[in-house]
Each structure stands twice: as structure tokens, then as C-alpha cells.
Design an enzyme around this catalytic site. Structure first.
Site, PDB file in Angstrom:
ATOM      1  N   GLU A   1      -0.685  -0.901  -4.603  1.00 38.68           N
ATOM      2  CA  GLU A   1      -1.912  -0.129  -4.336  1.00 38.68           C
ATOM      3  C   GLU A   1      -1.630   1.354  -4.190  1.00 38.68           C
ATOM      4  O   GLU A   1      -0.669   1.758  -3.538  1.00 38.68           O
ATOM      5  CB  GLU A   1      -2.545  -0.672  -3.040  1.00 38.68           C
ATOM      6  CG  GLU A   1      -3.756   0.134  -2.577  1.00 38.68           C
ATOM      7  CD  GLU A   1      -4.517  -0.582  -1.480  1.00 38.68           C
ATOM      8  OE1 GLU A   1      -4.607  -1.832  -1.506  1.00 38.68           O
ATOM      9  OE2 GLU A   1      -5.007   0.112  -0.574  1.00 38.68           O
TER      10      GLU A   1
ATOM     11  N   HIS B   1     -12.231  -0.756   0.096  1.00 39.69           N
ATOM     12  CA  HIS B   1     -11.322  -0.393   1.185  1.00 39.69           C
ATOM     13  C   HIS B   1     -11.969  -0.803   2.502  1.00 39.69           C
ATOM     14  O   HIS B   1     -13.187  -0.698   2.665  1.00 39.69           O
ATOM     15  CB  HIS B   1     -11.122   1.132   1.133  1.00 39.69           C
ATOM     16  CG  HIS B   1     -10.156   1.652   2.140  1.00 39.69           C
ATOM     17  ND1 HIS B   1     -10.488   2.621   3.047  1.00 39.69           N
ATOM     18  CD2 HIS B   1      -8.869   1.348   2.365  1.00 39.69           C
ATOM     19  CE1 HIS B   1      -9.432   2.904   3.796  1.00 39.69           C
ATOM     20  NE2 HIS B   1      -8.431   2.152   3.407  1.00 39.69           N
TER      21      HIS B   1
ATOM     22  N   ASP C   1       0.853  -1.191   0.000  1.00 40.10           N
ATOM     23  CA  ASP C   1       0.000   0.000   0.000  1.00 40.10           C
ATOM     24  C   ASP C   1       0.888   1.240   0.000  1.00 40.10           C
ATOM     25  O   ASP C   1       1.628   1.480   0.953  1.00 40.10           O
ATOM     26  CB  ASP C   1      -0.893  -0.007   1.244  1.00 40.10           C
ATOM     27  CG  ASP C   1      -1.971   1.053   1.153  1.00 40.10           C
ATOM     28  OD1 ASP C   1      -1.643   2.203   0.806  1.00 40.10           O
ATOM     29  OD2 ASP C   1      -3.140   0.740   1.420  1.00 40.10           O
TER      30      ASP C   1
ATOM     31  N   ASP D   1     -14.134   3.129  -0.896  1.00 45.98           N
ATOM     32  CA  ASP D   1     -14.479   3.041   0.533  1.00 45.98           C
ATOM     33  C   ASP D   1     -15.938   3.487   0.633  1.00 45.98           C
ATOM     34  O   ASP D   1     -16.269   4.631   0.282  1.00 45.98           O
ATOM     35  CB  ASP D   1     -13.570   3.955   1.352  1.00 45.98           C
ATOM     36  CG  ASP D   1     -13.805   3.777   2.851  1.00 45.98           C
ATOM     37  OD1 ASP D   1     -12.845   3.511   3.582  1.00 45.98           O
ATOM     38  OD2 ASP D   1     -14.979   3.924   3.291  1.00 45.98           O
TER      39      ASP D   1
ATOM     40  N   GLU E   1      -9.402   4.139  -3.109  1.00 46.66           N
ATOM     41  CA  GLU E   1      -9.991   4.439  -1.795  1.00 46.66           C
ATOM     42  C   GLU E   1     -10.222   5.936  -1.612  1.00 46.66           C
ATOM     43  O   GLU E   1     -11.076   6.325  -0.818  1.00 46.66           O
ATOM     44  CB  GLU E   1      -9.142   3.852  -0.657  1.00 46.66           C
ATOM     45  CG  GLU E   1      -7.813   4.519  -0.444  1.00 46.66           C
ATOM     46  CD  GLU E   1      -6.957   3.815   0.585  1.00 46.66           C
ATOM     47  OE1 GLU E   1      -6.460   2.715   0.280  1.00 46.66           O
ATOM     48  OE2 GLU E   1      -6.775   4.354   1.680  1.00 46.66           O
TER      49      GLU E   1
ATOM     50  N   GLU F   1     -11.178  -6.672   2.611  1.00 51.25           N
ATOM     51  CA  GLU F   1     -10.029  -6.199   3.394  1.00 51.25           C
ATOM     52  C   GLU F   1     -10.372  -6.171   4.878  1.00 51.25           C
ATOM     53  O   GLU F   1     -11.476  -5.759   5.253  1.00 51.25           O
ATOM     54  CB  GLU F   1      -9.632  -4.783   2.956  1.00 51.25           C
ATOM     55  CG  GLU F   1      -8.521  -4.212   3.840  1.00 51.25           C
ATOM     56  CD  GLU F   1      -8.052  -2.811   3.473  1.00 51.25           C
ATOM     57  OE1 GLU F   1      -8.724  -2.121   2.674  1.00 51.25           O
ATOM     58  OE2 GLU F   1      -6.997  -2.407   4.008  1.00 51.25           O
TER      59      GLU F   1
END
Ligand SMILES: C[C@H](O)[C@H](O)CC(=O)C(=O)O
Ligand SMILES: [Mg+2]
Length: 402
Positions: free
Chosen positions: A247, A325, A220, A298, A275, A345
Site C-alpha cells: 500500500e 481508508h 502500509d 478517505d 488515501e 479497514e
């Protein structure tokens, strides 16, 4: 002219927006030594004084938003997201007019009015964050009034359980805990030069040797890289460490950079992002420009469930995978209903992270957590999102509309 509305359900009587400190993930307050604030690569790392801690540049400045909707019959729906005091102002002083006296079953019209009435100062970020909080509270209220879990209202489960990968600094421990993969934070960005790049590869190699060849490892990058660095990191992480995906390597505004990264990345390595993207229009841009292999909205930031339905359907029609997300129950109820979201996740919020803890503690009561990397669909079988607001925490209501 009036629009028809089903009148059988109790209507919304009160709208309340609270702030609260603590709980949640990177945008909430975390104590010193927490893995989530330990020298993580960010776009602000070009300034050495903001390199060690994201809290130093204000990642937690807004904090939590809690939206609560009370119906005429006393039923309460609520949601927790980010946005804090400015989002509370937007909810109470602007959005509440589209809610009071309305049925939560009218979520499409309510969403449309919230979005277009704020468009001149909104469209993304904080405003869509506030809209998302309201939308999630509407879905929670609707489920509580109908006595149905949100995932039932979305069409029902397409599998019996959710499977999770874990985000945190210890994929080796995540593997022991039964997760299907581990996503590590990147620690060093372009400002730390070749030395930083070597350290990033060393950290990933160390995890690969601890986790073995078959465990998914992801990186990430939290918007911290430029195209050249991201391309080099992707190639080396693929060649030397078998990385599964890279990511959010670039700024969310750099659609052109993502399209180039997806072309540059080694075949087989997935490019993921989203996200910090919002609405059907933002995600359409990501997909139409072929920016990534997996989109990661998200649900607490992209516009809520009402908007995620549109985003997910577009992704489905294009054969794009959507892995939201981590946002606890708010994404679990969605993921379980979708074939193009085959896993979810889980954000490891233990400081180590050496154990599985609920993401929204202490705000939520009854929040399910993965056991052996899984949550059974039947654990979501409670009205709404299936959680209650912990009334023992200090809720602050800065801008009452009533
Ligand atoms: C680890 C990342 O920097 C961030 O805190 C969380 C995130 O982006 C994710 O879970 O994805
Ligand atoms: Mg991320």
C-alpha cells in the site's frame, strides 16, 4: 436567475468550525510509545533526525477539525476530520457563504460551489479536507432531518454486516480478535539501505509465522519508497511471506511510478493506494493510468460522501475495487452500500495495539466498533452517521463567522 430548491426541509442557519486536540489516528496527537508513531517509514526518513517519530516532523500539527451545521429548527449535523485551525478558517471565512440559508438536500450544488470557489488555492490537501468535513456534516444533518441513516440515503445495505481487516503493529492479535487480515506499517525505507530491507522482511516473516498461511497480511508504506525499492520489497514479500498487498509505496504525485510498480509487481500481489488522493479527477488519473488494483479514498479527505459517490461509480464501471481508508462511521455507511467495497479497514488506535477501541474517542459518542471483526448493518440504523459529538471535550472555535 434562481435555481429551484425543495423547501420542505429546515435550512442551515449556523456554521461552526471547531478544533480539538486528541483522538483520531496518525494526524492527531498520540502519546509516546504508540505503535503509530514508532519508527514508521516515511518520505521524511531520509533525514535521520525525523526518522524515529512522525510527530517530530509535524504529522499532528494540524489536528482535528469539527464542522457543525445547525438548521433553523435546531437540528444539528456535524462531522470530525483533520485540518485543524487552517481548515476551520476556510470553513468559517470562505465556505460558510455557500451553506447559510441553504437546504442540506442541495449538497450537489453546495459541493460544486465549495470546490470551484476555492480551486485557485485548493484542489487537493487541506482545502479538500475542509470541504470533506463540511460535506460529511451536510449528510449527517440531512439524515438527522429526514430521520434516516446515511447508508439508507445512499441506496441501502447490500449485505448484512461489515467485515474488517485491522491496521496495526500486531496482526497476530488482530487474527485472534476475528479480523480477516492485518496491515502492518513498514518500518524502514530506502535511506536505511539493505539492512533496513532485511529488517522489513524479518518483521513480515515473523508475523507470517505467527498468523499462519491463510491470514491476509498487507504492508502500509506511507509514501516512503522509490520504485526500485518498492519493486524489490514487493517481490521478496510475495515470495517469502505471501504478502496480499503493498500500500501507498510511492508519492501520491507519482502516477507514472505506480503504473510501473503495478507492472513490476509479482502477479497476484495487489498494489493499492489513494488515501492521499482527492476528487473524481485524482482517482480518474489513478484508474485511467492503471496505477493500482484497489483504490483507498478517505471520505474525510477526498471530498466527502458527495464526491465519493462519483469516485465509487467510476471504480465500479471499471471493475476496480474500492476499500476506503479507515475513517470510522464516515466510511462504514458507504462501504455497506457497495458491492465493489467488499470489506473495510479498521484502524487499531490502542497504543499496543492489544484491544479494539473506538477510533474517534473521545470526540464521538456512540461510535460502533467491530466485534469478532464485524459490525452488523443494523448497528448503523440511527439518523445521519449515528453518532453524537461529545460536548464535554474542549472545543475551540478560532474564527467565528457570526
Ligand atoms: C500505518 C500507516 O502509516 C498510517 O498511520 C495509517 C494508514 O495509512 C492506513 O490506515 O492506511
Ligand atoms: Mg495507508
Amino acid at each position: 436567475m434562481t435555481t429551484a430548491s425543495f423547501t420542505g426541509l429546515s435550512r442551515i442557519r449556523y456554521v461552526r468550525a471547531f478544533t480539538v486536540r486528541g483522538g483520531g489516528a496518525d494526524y492527531h496527537d498520540q502519546g509516546a510509545g504508540h505503535w503509530i508513531d514508532d519508527h514508521i517509514a516515511t518520505p521524511m526518513a531520509r533525514y535521520p533526525e525525523y526518522r524515529q517519530s512522525r510527530q517530530s516532523f509535524g504529522i499532528n500539527v494540524l489536528g482535528t477539525l469539527v464542522v457543525e451545521l445547525e438548521a433553523e429548527d435546531g437540528t444539528v449535523g456535524f462531522a470530525v476530520t483533520t485540518g485543524g485551525e487552517p481548515a476551520a478558517f476556510i470553513v468559517e471565512k470562505h465556505l460558510s457563504r455557500f451553506l447559510i440559508g441553504r437546504s442540506p438536500a442541495d449538497y450537489e450544488k453546495i459541493w460544486d460551489q465549495m470546490y470551484f470557489s476555492t480551486q485557485y488555492y485548493g484542489r487537493k490537501g487541506l482545502v479538500v479536507n475542509a470541504i470533506s468535513g463540511v460535506d460529511l456534516a451536510i449528510w449527517d444533518l440531512l439524515g438527522k432531518l429526514r430521520g434516516e441513516p446515511v447508508y439508507h440515503m445512499l441506496g441501502g445495505a447490500v449485505r448484512d454486516e461489515l467485515q474488517f481487516y485491522a491496521t496495526g503493529a500486531r496482526p497476530d492479535l488482530a487474527k485472534e480478535m476475528g479480523f480477516i487480515g492485518g496491515k502492518l506499517p513498514l518500518h524502514h525505507g530506502p535511506a536505511e539501505g539493505l539492512e533496513g530491507l532485511e529488517k522489513n522482511i524479518e518483521n513480515l516473516s515473523d508475523m507470517r509465522s505467527k498468523c499462519g498461511d491463510d491470514f491476509w497480511l498487507m504492508l502500509d508504506c506511507w509514501m516512503s519508497l522509490d520504485l526500485d525499492y518498492a519493486t524489490r520489497l514487493a517481490q521478496r514479500a510475495w515470495d517469502e511471506c505471501g504478502l496480499k498487498w503493498i500500500e501507498e509505496a510511492l508519492s501520491p504525485d507519482d502516477y507514472w511510478g505506480y503504473a510501473a510498480l503495478k507492472k513490476n509487481a509479482p502477479r497476484g500481489l495487489l498494489v493499492t493506494t489513494g488515501e492521499h488522493e482527492a476528487t473524481r479527477w485524482g482517482f480518474r488519473m489513478l484508474m485511467d493510468m492503471d496505477c493500482c488494483d484497489i483504490i483507498q479514498p478517505d471520505v474525510g479527505w477526498c471530498g466527502g460522501v458527495t464526491e465519493l459517490i462519483k469516485i465509487a461509480n467510476y471504480a465500479d464501471s471499471r471493475g476496480v475495487m474500492m476499500v476506503p481508508h479507515g475513517s470510522s462511521v464516515y466510511s462504514y455507511h458507504f462501504v455497506i452500500t457497495r458491492h465493489n467495497s467488499p470489506f473495510a479497514e479498521f484502524l487499531m488506535m490502542h497504543p499496543g495495539p492489544t484491544e479494539v477501541v473506538p477510533m474517534f474517542a473521545p470526540q464521538l459518542l456512540g461510535e460502533p466498533v467491530p466485534v469478532n471483526g464485524r459490525i452488523r448493518a443494523s448497528e448503523l440504523d440511527k439518523p445521519g452517521f449515528g453518532v453524537e459529538l461529545n460536548r464535554e471535550i474542549a472545543l475551540h472555535r478560532p474564527y467565528p463567522n457570526d
